[in-house]
Write an enzyme that holds these catalytic residues in place. Structure first.
Site, PDB file in Angstrom:
ATOM      1  CG  LEU A  12      -9.844   9.541  -9.137  1.00  0.00           C
ATOM      2  CD1 LEU A  12     -10.497  11.115  -9.110  1.00  0.00           C
ATOM      3  CD2 LEU A  12      -9.575   9.202  -7.613  1.00  0.00           C
ATOM      4  CB  VAL A  15      -8.164   0.031  -8.093  1.00  0.00           C
ATOM      5  CG1 VAL A  15      -6.894   0.182  -7.095  1.00  0.00           C
ATOM      6  CG2 VAL A  15      -8.553  -1.323  -8.634  1.00  0.00           C
ATOM      7  N   GLY A  16      -8.965   2.979  -7.747  1.00  0.00           N
ATOM      8  CA  GLY A  16      -8.768   4.451  -7.206  1.00  0.00           C
ATOM      9  C   GLY A  16      -9.774   4.786  -6.140  1.00  0.00           C
ATOM     10  CB  ALA A  17     -13.465   5.094  -6.108  1.00  0.00           C
ATOM     11  NE  ARG A  46     -10.191   7.652 -19.091  1.00  0.00           N
ATOM     12  CZ  ARG A  46     -10.421   6.522 -19.881  1.00  0.00           C
ATOM     13  NH1 ARG A  46     -10.153   6.479 -21.072  1.00  0.00           N
ATOM     14  NH2 ARG A  46     -10.765   5.405 -19.059  1.00  0.00           N
ATOM     15  CE  LYS A 107      -2.906  -6.963 -13.753  1.00  0.00           C
ATOM     16  NZ  LYS A 107      -4.079  -6.295 -13.695  1.00  0.00           N
ATOM     17  CB  ILE A 138      -2.633 -12.731  -2.750  1.00  0.00           C
ATOM     18  CG1 ILE A 138      -4.263 -13.242  -3.282  1.00  0.00           C
ATOM     19  CG2 ILE A 138      -2.053 -13.999  -2.285  1.00  0.00           C
ATOM     20  CD1 ILE A 138      -4.198 -14.513  -4.113  1.00  0.00           C
ATOM     21  CE  LYS A 207      -2.814 -10.247 -12.844  1.00  0.00           C
ATOM     22  NZ  LYS A 207      -4.094 -10.764 -12.619  1.00  0.00           N
ATOM     23  N   GLY A 304     -10.580  -6.634  -7.858  1.00  0.00           N
ATOM     24  CA  GLY A 304     -11.544  -5.763  -7.235  1.00  0.00           C
ATOM     25  C   GLY A 304     -10.990  -4.796  -6.623  1.00  0.00           C
TER      26      GLY A 304
END
Length: 430
Positions: A12, A15-17, A46, A107, A138, A207, A304
């Site tokens: 969380l 990105v999770g949020a 956590r 990744k 993307i 990547k 982001g």
């Protein structure tokens, strides 16, 4: 109403949020596009008490992240914990082994363990999706796996790390040195407190290895990626590149051919006529060359909460629709294993920067090393004294085998005329 797709969310952070916010904000649109609602039913992280700017009290809290793989109410597990091993890998294996769908933005885990996870997913007929693992929002994974599926791709390359691109762009625009711009990037949140994975090229290499597999149908080979970061790029390199009609970018390049699989992440001089030179700030971009489609160019925000969450939810929509296939566009057992290609066989031009002692004969010594190694010099520039009394010498070579440049630098290794190590950057063909 069609039964919703139920999600167990591990991690969380930003990105999770962001995933929760996106599912809330675009709920109706997502439902129509997916053909069914997509709902988070359980979460794990956590710190339960941390304020994340989203309401998590409506979801079941699970203390043990790895237990989400067995959650009785979840159809899909979304992993946003990170790390190539540890809880993330345990969760991935347990989820897929149980025949459940698994979505990740990780990744490093895909680069190191993607083949095993893909084989397990195929054996259990469980979707494995990872659009968010490369280039944030993307849709390059989908573009290569699906949109370009009919093409033989000869090359894939691009700017794969927003932190490095932000730093190099700032250095170019403001004439500042690396350390100063890195400190600003950390203060703004563009770089981690320990930025090594970014600035040393490891993140981009993860990547690139994934893109190689998708583009060429080759087995993942992260350990074969040659990696050079931007730590030793100085303001003078940026200025010289600009004067010569180039911009410096950290670029991952992959090619597959009869001599093997070439994979390299390194700073390149990119001609201003090339679209990659105009990718600025924290943006990412990927170029793929297909035999029928020609050049494909993908550009956008590579990190982001918004872009990465967008890619995660796009994977969830595919799963809700029942649209998925082999994780790497073909069954894992059909991916070919290629040896690493010898970079010395590659032909091209190069930029070399030396800091040298200000005394007679130094230029002749460098020129002799180039001559003896078979390197033809296109241009040579000497600049004024640095604070330590050394002077800067910049060379651009004519096209030739890379091994010749390597041999020239080996001839100069240990020379009393050199102050520090030379900087080598290859030049990207337009």
């Amino acid at each position: 109403m069609t039964e919703p797709l139920k999600i167990a969310l591990a991690g969380l952070g930003t990105v999770g949020a962001g995933v929760i916010r996106l599912l809330d904000a675009n709920r109706d649109l997502i439902t129509r596009r997916a053909g069914r609602p997509i709902e988070v039913v359980a979460v794990s992280a956590r710190d339960r008490a941390k304020d994340r700017g989203v309401d998590i009290a409506r979801f079941e809290w699970v203390d043990d992240t790895t237990a989400l793989a067995r959650h009785p109410g979840a159809d899909v597990v979304v992993e946003l914990v990170g790390g190539s091993d540890g809880p993330a890998l345990t969760l991935a294996r347990a989820t897929l082994d149980g025949g459940r769908a698994f979505v990740t933005a990780n990744k490093a885990m895909i680069a190191h363990h993607g083949l095993d996870l893909a084989a397990l997913a195929e054996e259990r007929s469980a979707p494995l999706k990872y659009e968010a693992a490369v280039a944030g929002g993307i849709p390059v994974i989908k573009g290569l796996r699906e949109g370009a599926a009919a093409n033989a791709l000869s090359q894939v390359y691009g700017i794969l790390n927003g932190t490095c691109n932000f730093i190099l762009t700032k250095m170019e625009e403001e004439g500042r040195d690396f350390a100063e711009v890195l400190a600003e990037a950390q203060a703004l949140g563009f770089a981690e407190a320990d930025p090594s994975f970014d600035i040393d090229g490891v993140d981009a290499a993860h990547k690139l290895s994934i893109l190689s597999t998708l583009a060429f149908g080759t087995a993942l080979a992260f350990d074969d990626v040659a990696i050079t970061g931007i730590r030793h790029v100085i303001a003078a390199d940026i200025a010289e590149a600009k004067a010569l009609g180039y911009r410096v970018r950290l670029v991952g390049v992959a090619e597959a051919g009869p001599n093997g699989l070439f994979q390299r992440v390194h700073p390149l001089l990119v001609p201003t006529a090339h679209p990659l030179s105009h990718v600025v700030g924290s943006l990412n971009a990927v170029v793929a060359e297909g035999n029928f489609v020609g050049r494909l160019f993908f550009q956008g925000r590579g990190a982001g909460d918004g872009p990465t969450a967008s890619a995660v939810v796009a994977d969830l929509i595919d799963i809700a629709r029942g649209e998925y296939g082999p994780p790497f566009a073909m069954p894992a057992d059909q991916l070919t294993t290629l040896p690493p290609a010898d970079a010395g066989d590659r032909r091209g031009r190069a930029y070399l920067r030396f800091s040298v002692v200000d005394k007679p004969g130094v230029l002749a010594e460098i020129a002799a090393a180039m001559r003896d190694a078979g390197v033809s010099i296109e241009s040579l520039i000497q600049r004024g004294a640095n604070p330590d009394g050394s002077v800067l010498v910049a060379i651009v070579t004519h096209e030739g085998p890379e091994r010749c440049v390597t041999q020239a630098l080996e001839r100069l290794d240990g020379s009393a005329s050199l102050v520090g190590k030379p900087m080598l950057m290859h030049i990207l063909d337009a």
